[in-house]
Design a protein around this motif. Structure first.
Motif, mmCIF file in Angstrom:
data_model
loop_
_atom_site.group_PDB
_atom_site.id
_atom_site.type_symbol
_atom_site.label_atom_id
_atom_site.label_comp_id
_atom_site.label_asym_id
_atom_site.label_seq_id
_atom_site.Cartn_x
_atom_site.Cartn_y
_atom_site.Cartn_z
ATOM 1 N N TYR A 193 0.715 -1.363 -0.101
ATOM 2 C CA TYR A 193 0.015 0.076 -0.106
ATOM 3 C C TYR A 193 0.875 1.156 0.060
ATOM 4 O O TYR A 193 1.961 1.012 0.500
ATOM 5 C CB TYR A 193 -0.708 0.051 1.310
ATOM 6 N N PHE B 159 0.625 5.503 0.562
ATOM 7 C CA PHE B 159 -0.209 6.607 0.962
ATOM 8 C C PHE B 159 0.623 7.990 0.985
ATOM 9 O O PHE B 159 1.714 8.212 0.746
ATOM 10 C CB PHE B 159 -0.168 6.268 2.711
ATOM 11 N N TYR C 280 0.210 11.387 3.212
ATOM 12 C CA TYR C 280 -0.148 12.045 4.575
ATOM 13 C C TYR C 280 0.036 13.555 4.596
ATOM 14 O O TYR C 280 1.286 13.900 3.707
ATOM 15 C CB TYR C 280 0.494 11.371 5.517
ATOM 16 N N MET D 101 -1.080 14.775 11.679
ATOM 17 C CA MET D 101 -0.609 13.584 10.399
ATOM 18 C C MET D 101 -2.264 13.140 9.777
ATOM 19 O O MET D 101 -3.001 12.340 10.654
ATOM 20 C CB MET D 101 -0.051 12.317 10.849
ATOM 21 N N ARG E 247 -4.911 6.955 -0.418
ATOM 22 C CA ARG E 247 -4.111 5.755 -0.416
ATOM 23 C C ARG E 247 -4.361 4.822 -1.737
ATOM 24 O O ARG E 247 -5.450 5.049 -2.378
ATOM 25 C CB ARG E 247 -4.562 4.882 0.610
ATOM 26 N N PHE F 64 3.931 13.987 3.222
ATOM 27 C CA PHE F 64 4.662 12.733 3.280
ATOM 28 C C PHE F 64 4.034 11.622 2.442
ATOM 29 O O PHE F 64 2.898 11.255 2.594
ATOM 30 C CB PHE F 64 5.014 12.406 4.719
ATOM 31 N N ARG G 204 3.754 0.911 2.761
ATOM 32 C CA ARG G 204 3.434 -0.062 3.852
ATOM 33 C C ARG G 204 3.143 -1.736 3.157
ATOM 34 O O ARG G 204 2.415 -1.391 2.315
ATOM 35 C CB ARG G 204 2.192 0.426 4.568
ATOM 36 N N GLY H 241 1.762 -5.216 4.121
ATOM 37 C CA GLY H 241 0.860 -5.951 5.117
ATOM 38 C C GLY H 241 0.438 -5.135 6.249
ATOM 39 O O GLY H 241 0.054 -3.882 6.089
ATOM 40 N N ASN H 242 0.455 -5.698 7.447
ATOM 41 C CA ASN H 242 0.017 -4.813 8.552
ATOM 42 C C ASN H 242 1.419 -4.320 9.275
ATOM 43 O O ASN H 242 1.491 -3.789 10.395
ATOM 44 C CB ASN H 242 -0.590 -5.487 9.763
ATOM 45 N N GLU H 243 2.216 -4.138 8.437
ATOM 46 C CA GLU H 243 3.672 -3.481 9.207
ATOM 47 C C GLU H 243 3.499 -2.099 9.111
ATOM 48 O O GLU H 243 2.616 -1.267 8.908
ATOM 49 C CB GLU H 243 4.976 -3.914 8.314
ATOM 50 N N LYS H 244 4.729 -1.395 9.780
ATOM 51 C CA LYS H 244 4.812 0.025 9.874
ATOM 52 C C LYS H 244 4.751 0.832 8.727
ATOM 53 O O LYS H 244 5.012 -0.123 7.586
ATOM 54 C CB LYS H 244 6.386 0.227 10.750
ATOM 55 N N LEU H 245 4.330 2.076 8.603
ATOM 56 C CA LEU H 245 4.818 2.921 7.539
ATOM 57 C C LEU H 245 6.288 3.532 7.529
ATOM 58 O O LEU H 245 7.033 3.768 8.588
ATOM 59 C CB LEU H 245 3.797 4.324 8.115
ATOM 60 N N PHE I 33 7.975 6.346 5.666
ATOM 61 C CA PHE I 33 8.019 7.838 5.194
ATOM 62 C C PHE I 33 9.120 8.083 4.386
ATOM 63 O O PHE I 33 10.296 7.797 4.374
ATOM 64 C CB PHE I 33 7.603 8.834 6.284
ATOM 65 N N GLY I 34 8.692 9.100 3.251
ATOM 66 C CA GLY I 34 9.816 9.959 2.664
ATOM 67 C C GLY I 34 10.064 11.078 3.427
ATOM 68 O O GLY I 34 9.435 11.334 4.643
ATOM 69 N N THR I 35 11.175 11.797 3.117
ATOM 70 C CA THR I 35 11.516 13.022 3.859
ATOM 71 C C THR I 35 10.440 14.078 3.807
ATOM 72 O O THR I 35 10.873 15.186 4.473
ATOM 73 C CB THR I 35 12.815 13.488 3.379
ATOM 74 N N TYR J 102 5.485 6.121 16.690
ATOM 75 C CA TYR J 102 6.530 6.895 15.730
ATOM 76 C C TYR J 102 7.168 8.160 16.589
ATOM 77 O O TYR J 102 6.259 8.791 17.146
ATOM 78 C CB TYR J 102 5.782 7.382 14.293
ATOM 79 N N ASP K 224 11.099 13.103 9.071
ATOM 80 C CA ASP K 224 9.948 12.325 8.818
ATOM 81 C C ASP K 224 9.822 11.656 10.112
ATOM 82 O O ASP K 224 10.740 11.278 10.754
ATOM 83 C CB ASP K 224 9.926 11.895 7.499
ATOM 84 N N GLY L 20 -4.072 -8.462 4.614
ATOM 85 C CA GLY L 20 -2.964 -7.841 3.690
ATOM 86 C C GLY L 20 -2.774 -6.436 4.157
ATOM 87 O O GLY L 20 -2.106 -5.607 3.384
#
Lengths: 113, 115
Positions: free
Chosen positions: A33, A35, A37, A45, A50, A91, A95, A97-101, A103-105, B35, B42, B99
């Motif tokens: 996925y 996104f 933000y 945020m 998405r 930003f 992502r 799966g269900n993992e962390k996001l 981010f770009g700078t 975070y 970021d 997912g």
């Protein structure tokens, strides 16, 4: 490891114009996925839009749309009819799966009256 | 609609002190993410929990610890605070989807200042 790159640190446009923010990413995954933000001066945020990687159709949310190019690993955000309230840091994020996001700078966007 | 609640909104501490940040996820959300966003940077992932178990760990210092409680709220405990810990700390929650199709919703953050 996944990486997200935003090559435009700052941009500014006149109110009512259209602006495009760029984002590229790197991943070895096939389904993921993406996104955008928005972080206004209040530092909240806010999810703008998405995109699911397995969907070829580009996502749209009112004045916001994306150009998702999976093969090129590119995910740009287009803001149409820009408004003063669009002034914020934007930003791009990835992502799996269900993992962390990840981010770009960020790109600091200023809408000029 | 209910949002993610973080407390306190602002916190001022001195070096070597401890701090506890709290996060109350959106009702029925079972996953919490923390975070850290330094000035002009970021957000960087620290740690996440799913159903009260740690699910992933990022660049979280050993001086920090976190947990998720039976009511799904989470706390980030920070000890031996350093000047470099001054940052905006976000909590985000989501409903664990198939997912990863459920987005993360962010709280307004806790601004931690170390003097």
């Amino acid at each position: 490891a996944q990486t997200v790159t935003q090559s435009q640190p700052e941009m500014s446009v006149q109110e009512a114009e259209t602006v495009t923010l760029s984002c590229t990413y790197d991943t070895s995954e096939n389904n993921y996925y993406l996104f955008w933000y928005k972080q206004p001066p209040s530092r909240q945020m806010i999810l703008v839009i998405r995109q699911e990687a397995y969907k070829q159709q580009n996502a749209t949310e009112n004045r916001f749309s994306v150009n998702f190019q999976k093969a090129a690993k590119s995910f740009s955000l287009k803001i149409s009819d820009s408004q003063l309230g669009d002034t914020a840091m934007y930003f791009c994020a990835y992502r799996f799966g269900n993992e962390k996001l990840t981010f770009g700078t960020g790109t600091r966007l200023t809408i000029i009256p | 609609a209910a949002g993610v609640i973080q407390s306190p909104r602002h916190l001022i501490k001195e070096k070597r002190e401890t701090a506890t940040l709290k996060c109350y996820p959106i009702p029925r959300h079972d996953t919490v993410y923390w975070y850290q966003q330094g000035p002009g940077q970021d957000p960087q992932f620290l740690i996440s929990f799913y159903e009260k178990m740690q699910s992933d760990k990022g660049s979280i210092p050993d001086r920090f610890s976190a947990q998720q409680f039976s009511d799904y709220h989470s706390e980030l405990n920070m000890s031996s605070l350093e000047l470099g810990d001054s940052a905006l700390y976000f909590c985000a929650s989501s409903l664990r989807g198939t997912g990863g199709d459920q987005p993360q919703h962010f709280g307004d953050g806790t601004r931690l200042s170390i003097l």
